[in-house]
Design an enzyme around this catalytic site. Structure first.
Site, PDB file in Angstrom:
ATOM      1  N   CYS A  85      20.240  47.795  -8.838  1.00 21.75           N
ATOM      2  CA  CYS A  85      18.912  48.413  -8.696  1.00 21.75           C
ATOM      3  C   CYS A  85      18.861  49.811  -9.300  1.00 21.75           C
ATOM      4  O   CYS A  85      17.778  50.365  -9.498  1.00 21.75           O
ATOM      5  CB  CYS A  85      18.505  48.476  -7.229  1.00 21.75           C
ATOM      6  SG  CYS A  85      18.496  46.874  -6.436  1.00 21.75           S
ATOM      7  N   HIS A 144      13.154  53.982  -5.562  1.00 23.67           N
ATOM      8  CA  HIS A 144      13.412  52.540  -5.659  1.00 23.67           C
ATOM      9  C   HIS A 144      12.631  51.838  -4.550  1.00 23.67           C
ATOM     10  O   HIS A 144      12.648  52.271  -3.392  1.00 23.67           O
ATOM     11  CB  HIS A 144      14.920  52.296  -5.500  1.00 23.67           C
ATOM     12  CG  HIS A 144      15.261  50.847  -5.450  1.00 23.67           C
ATOM     13  ND1 HIS A 144      14.779  49.939  -6.358  1.00 23.67           N
ATOM     14  CD2 HIS A 144      16.043  50.138  -4.583  1.00 23.67           C
ATOM     15  CE1 HIS A 144      15.239  48.740  -6.064  1.00 23.67           C
ATOM     16  NE2 HIS A 144      16.006  48.834  -4.995  1.00 23.67           N
ATOM     17  N   ASN A 167      11.165  44.028  -3.891  1.00 19.76           N
ATOM     18  CA  ASN A 167      12.265  44.718  -4.570  1.00 19.76           C
ATOM     19  C   ASN A 167      12.548  44.007  -5.892  1.00 19.76           C
ATOM     20  O   ASN A 167      13.001  42.866  -5.897  1.00 19.76           O
ATOM     21  CB  ASN A 167      13.495  44.689  -3.649  1.00 19.76           C
ATOM     22  CG  ASN A 167      14.692  45.416  -4.231  1.00 19.76           C
ATOM     23  OD1 ASN A 167      14.715  45.758  -5.415  1.00 19.76           O
ATOM     24  ND2 ASN A 167      15.704  45.633  -3.399  1.00 19.76           N
TER      25      ASN A 167
HETATM   26  O1  UT7 Z   1      17.862  47.131  -3.555  1.00 18.17           O
HETATM   27  C1  UT7 Z   1      19.110  47.440  -3.023  1.00 18.17           C
HETATM   28  C2  UT7 Z   1      18.959  48.088  -1.766  1.00 18.17           C
HETATM   29  N1  UT7 Z   1      18.474  47.198  -0.748  1.00 18.17           N
HETATM   30  C3  UT7 Z   1      18.156  47.725   0.387  1.00 18.17           C
HETATM   31  O2  UT7 Z   1      18.243  48.926   0.466  1.00 18.17           O
HETATM   32  C4  UT7 Z   1      17.766  46.865   1.551  1.00 18.17           C
HETATM   33  C5  UT7 Z   1      18.261  47.521   2.792  1.00 18.17           C
HETATM   34  N2  UT7 Z   1      18.042  46.802   4.025  1.00 18.17           N
HETATM   35  C6  UT7 Z   1      16.824  46.513   4.532  1.00 18.17           C
HETATM   36  O3  UT7 Z   1      15.818  46.760   3.907  1.00 18.17           O
HETATM   37  C7  UT7 Z   1      16.759  45.965   5.937  1.00 18.17           C
HETATM   38  O4  UT7 Z   1      18.026  46.033   6.535  1.00 18.17           O
HETATM   39  C8  UT7 Z   1      16.242  44.498   6.000  1.00 18.17           C
HETATM   40  C9  UT7 Z   1      14.756  44.470   5.687  1.00 18.17           C
HETATM   41  C10 UT7 Z   1      16.992  43.626   5.026  1.00 18.17           C
HETATM   42  C11 UT7 Z   1      16.422  43.956   7.398  1.00 18.17           C
HETATM   43  O5  UT7 Z   1      15.801  44.783   8.349  1.00 18.17           O
HETATM   44  P1  UT7 Z   1      16.581  45.190   9.695  1.00 18.17           P
HETATM   45  O6  UT7 Z   1      15.656  45.983  10.498  1.00 18.17           O
HETATM   46  O7  UT7 Z   1      17.866  45.834   9.268  1.00 18.17           O
HETATM   47  O8  UT7 Z   1      16.776  43.795  10.379  1.00 18.17           O
HETATM   48  P2  UT7 Z   1      18.136  43.039  10.772  1.00 18.17           P
HETATM   49  O9  UT7 Z   1      18.823  42.564   9.546  1.00 18.17           O
HETATM   50  O10 UT7 Z   1      18.920  43.860  11.727  1.00 18.17           O
HETATM   51  O11 UT7 Z   1      17.545  41.834  11.555  1.00 18.17           O
HETATM   52  C12 UT7 Z   1      16.845  42.013  12.770  1.00 18.17           C
HETATM   53  C13 UT7 Z   1      16.436  40.644  13.266  1.00 18.17           C
HETATM   54  C14 UT7 Z   1      17.572  39.624  13.282  1.00 18.17           C
HETATM   55  O12 UT7 Z   1      17.398  38.796  14.409  1.00 18.17           O
HETATM   56  P3  UT7 Z   1      18.330  38.996  15.709  1.00 18.17           P
HETATM   57  O13 UT7 Z   1      19.735  38.813  15.232  1.00 18.17           O
HETATM   58  O14 UT7 Z   1      18.051  40.391  16.161  1.00 18.17           O
HETATM   59  O15 UT7 Z   1      17.844  37.933  16.614  1.00 18.17           O
HETATM   60  C15 UT7 Z   1      17.330  38.824  12.021  1.00 18.17           C
HETATM   61  O16 UT7 Z   1      17.817  37.506  12.132  1.00 18.17           O
HETATM   62  O17 UT7 Z   1      15.434  40.125  12.404  1.00 18.17           O
HETATM   63  C16 UT7 Z   1      15.815  38.812  11.978  1.00 18.17           C
HETATM   64  N3  UT7 Z   1      15.291  38.574  10.649  1.00 18.17           N
HETATM   65  C17 UT7 Z   1      14.078  38.040  10.416  1.00 18.17           C
HETATM   66  N4  UT7 Z   1      13.112  37.623  11.267  1.00 18.17           N
HETATM   67  C18 UT7 Z   1      11.983  37.136  10.716  1.00 18.17           C
HETATM   68  C19 UT7 Z   1      15.883  38.841   9.456  1.00 18.17           C
HETATM   69  N5  UT7 Z   1      15.066  38.467   8.467  1.00 18.17           N
HETATM   70  C20 UT7 Z   1      13.942  37.981   9.038  1.00 18.17           C
HETATM   71  C21 UT7 Z   1      12.742  37.453   8.518  1.00 18.17           C
HETATM   72  N6  UT7 Z   1      11.791  37.053   9.383  1.00 18.17           N
HETATM   73  N7  UT7 Z   1      12.510  37.354   7.188  1.00 18.17           N
END
Ligand code: UT7
Length: 337
Positions: A124, A264, A294
């Site tokens: 990225c 970004h 993204n």
């Molecule tokens: O381009 C390179 C750089 N990329 C980035 O910088 C991305 C960085 N990361 C992020 O943007 C975030 O970490 C995400 C958007 C990917 C995820 O957000 P988060 O607040 O960190 O969520 P998480 O991964 O901790 O997931 C929280 C919950 C989980 O459920 P449990 O385990 O708490 O029951 C996931 O399974 O949300 C769940 N989850 C979803 N639920 C509904 C993950 N994806 C989804 C989804 N829909 N699409």
């Protein structure tokens, strides 16, 4: 404001961005569409990421096609013909194929027969890395006209069954023409950084020499992008803030002098956290993430073109680009428009 390149002026010269352009595929995939594909909701995607929709390239539309369209738009603005281009650099992690380079395929499509062409891969962060490389060729007087492109067809490496990642990414391309214009400054400085110790946070393990494609590797999903979202998030905010501060320090400007900050476009929460720590106002931050998700190396390139087209940036304004991606890689650039 200081031009950090000025110390070398007796040898080198300044590098201006004389044209920008972008292109995104026609097909729009909305959060509502994704609700039918994986267990997710518009509410989750919107509140956790800020993304509402993303563009998806057609089966017969490749990274080189998106890149070529974006390049033609940038060339139009810069009034540059294909024969004038000396060098084409494409930043991408989704090349049409491992080789030849996507840049060579773009060269063929543009008919830019005089140009040298190669790809770079900094995920990225690729567009800033490519800008800095292109700038060096202009500054050193090696080339007169450099075409820099960030282009991705991320839909080709996304696992459409993995809700953790498939909601985040989209396809698109952005381009810039670099030339020397003695009366203007252009790209003042670019900071680049990497940390290979954190390579596993965001990767696609299959398809390279470490894990060539086999029926087993395909069955294991090794040819899909994978990410530790939480760790990536934390690293992104810290790296983007320190790269942005370093770029501004080199130019002896503070955030109040920057007209437009183009981060970004990965996650609205990352953008807001970076903006907060840099002390930006809401008006300074440029966001188009809700429309495209993204798009990796294309992200700030598309955003730069949209910021210019929408009248957010005028001649003489200072712009701060700041990026972060797999590698890990990060960077920031200060541009006097
Ligand atoms: O381009 C390179 C750089 N990329 C980035 O910088 C991305 C960085 N990361 C992020 O943007 C975030 O970490 C995400 C958007 C990917 C995820 O957000 P988060 O607040 O960190 O969520 P998480 O991964 O901790 O997931 C929280 C919950 C989980 O459920 P449990 O385990 O708490 O029951 C996931 O399974 O949300 C769940 N989850 C979803 N639920 C509904 C993950 N994806 C989804 C989804 N829909 N699409």
């Amino acid at each position: 404001m200081k031009n950090p390149r000025a110390a070398h002026d007796f040898l080198s010269r300044t590098c201006s961005i004389t044209g920008v352009g972008h292109h995104v595929p026609e097909k729009i995939l909305t959060n509502a569409d994704l609700e039918k594909m994986v267990e997710t909701t518009d509410e989750w995607i919107t509140t956790r990421t800020g993304i509402k929709e993303r563009r998806i390239a057609a089966a017969n539309e490749f990274t080189s096609d998106l890149a070529t369209h974006a390049a033609r738009n940038a060339m139009k603005m810069a009034r540059v013909t294909p024969e004038q281009i000396d060098l084409i650099i494409v930043a991408t992690l989704t090349p049409d194929m491992p080789f030849p380079s996507t840049a060579c395929l773009v060269q063929r499509k543009l008919g830019a027969g005089r140009a040298a062409a190669f790809d770079i891969e900094a995920a990225c962060s690729g567009f800033i890395f490519a800008l800095e490389i292109g700038m060096q060729f202009i500054a050193s007087r090696t080339y007169e006209t450099v075409l820099v492109i960030g282009a991705e067809k991320l839909s080709s490496i996304v696992n459409w069954k993995d809700r953790n990642t498939c909601v985040l990414f989209g396809d698109g391309a952005g381009a810039a023409i670099l030339q020397n214009r003695p009366q203007s400054h252009g790209l003042l400085t670019a900071v680049m950084g990497s940390d290979g110790n954190k390579a596993d946070l965001l990767s696609m393990p299959g398809g390279g020499s470490a894990c060539p494609a086999t029926p087993e590797s395909v069955a294991q999903g090794l040819h899909f992008l994978r990410m530790d979202g939480k760790e990536t998030f934390k690293n992104a905010v810290n790296a983007m803030v320190s790269a942005a501060n370093e770029a501004m320090r080199r130019c002896e400007v503070d955030i109040s002098k920057i007209k437009c900050v183009i981060p970004h476009q990965a996650n609205q929460r990352i953008i807001s956290a970076v903006g907060e720590r840099l002390g930006t106002t809401e008006e300074q931050l440029f966001v188009n993430l809700h429309k495209y998700g993204n798009t990796s190396a294309a992200s700030v390139a598309i955003a730069l073109d949209e910021a210019v087209a929408s009248g957010r940036i005028h001649r003489g304004d200072l712009i701060l680009l700041v990026v972060f991606g797999a590698g890990l890689t990060w960077g920031a650039a200060v541009i006097e428009w």
